[in-house]
Design an enzyme around this catalytic site. Structure first.
Site, PDB file in Angstrom:
ATOM      1  N   MET A  17       0.834  -1.193   0.000  1.00 30.32           N
ATOM      2  CA  MET A  17       0.000   0.000   0.000  1.00 30.32           C
ATOM      3  C   MET A  17       0.875   1.251   0.000  1.00 30.32           C
ATOM      4  SD  MET A  17      -3.208  -1.014   2.420  1.00 30.32           S
ATOM      5  CE  MET A  17      -2.268  -0.902   3.917  1.00 30.32           C
ATOM      6  N   PRO A  18       1.658   1.453  -1.057  1.00 27.27           N
ATOM      7  CA  PRO A  18       2.483   2.651  -1.064  1.00 27.27           C
ATOM      8  C   PRO A  18       1.621   3.904  -1.218  1.00 27.27           C
ATOM      9  CG  PRO A  18       2.606   1.586  -3.188  1.00 27.27           C
ATOM     10  CD  PRO A  18       1.798   0.687  -2.287  1.00 27.27           C
ATOM     11  N   THR A  19       2.047   4.945  -0.552  1.00 26.28           N
ATOM     12  CA  THR A  19       1.455   6.261  -0.733  1.00 26.28           C
ATOM     13  C   THR A  19       2.572   7.193  -1.168  1.00 26.28           C
ATOM     14  OG1 THR A  19      -0.219   5.881   0.957  1.00 26.28           O
ATOM     15  CG2 THR A  19       0.233   8.168   0.374  1.00 26.28           C
ATOM     16  N   ASP A  56      -1.799   4.916  -3.651  1.00 24.59           N
ATOM     17  CA  ASP A  56      -2.316   6.259  -3.396  1.00 24.59           C
ATOM     18  C   ASP A  56      -1.255   7.282  -3.764  1.00 24.59           C
ATOM     19  OD1 ASP A  56      -4.881   5.619  -2.253  1.00 24.59           O
ATOM     20  OD2 ASP A  56      -3.820   4.951  -0.465  1.00 24.59           O
TER      21      ASP A  56
END
Length: 79
Positions: A17-19, A56
């Site tokens: 879940m990289p942002t 994201d």
């Protein structure tokens, strides 16, 4: 086609879940930003796996008067 936003709590634990936080001087078009986020998402999925919905990206447009390099605001003339 527009994909629905998936809230982080709906991500699978196995999904990365990289942002990404992107700060850049204002002035880019919506089309440029659209292409940028599409490419960042594509490469992220290619390298890390997961789904596009797990990536994201937050873009912050910064006014030239609020950005300085070498002790000089970017709103000042450059020589």
């Amino acid at each position: 086609m527009r994909r629905p936003h998936v809230h982080p709590s709906n991500h699978k634990e196995s999904d990365p879940m990289p942002t990404y936080h992107i700060e850049m001087m204002e002035g880019r078009t919506v089309e440029q930003k659209k292409k940028l986020v599409q490419e960042i998402t594509r490469i992220t999925v290619e390298v890390l796996g997961g789904s596009p919905e797990s990536v994201d990206i937050l873009i912050t447009d910064v006014k030239r008067e609020n950005w300085a390099t070498g002790g000089k605001l970017w709103s000042e003339p450059r020589s």
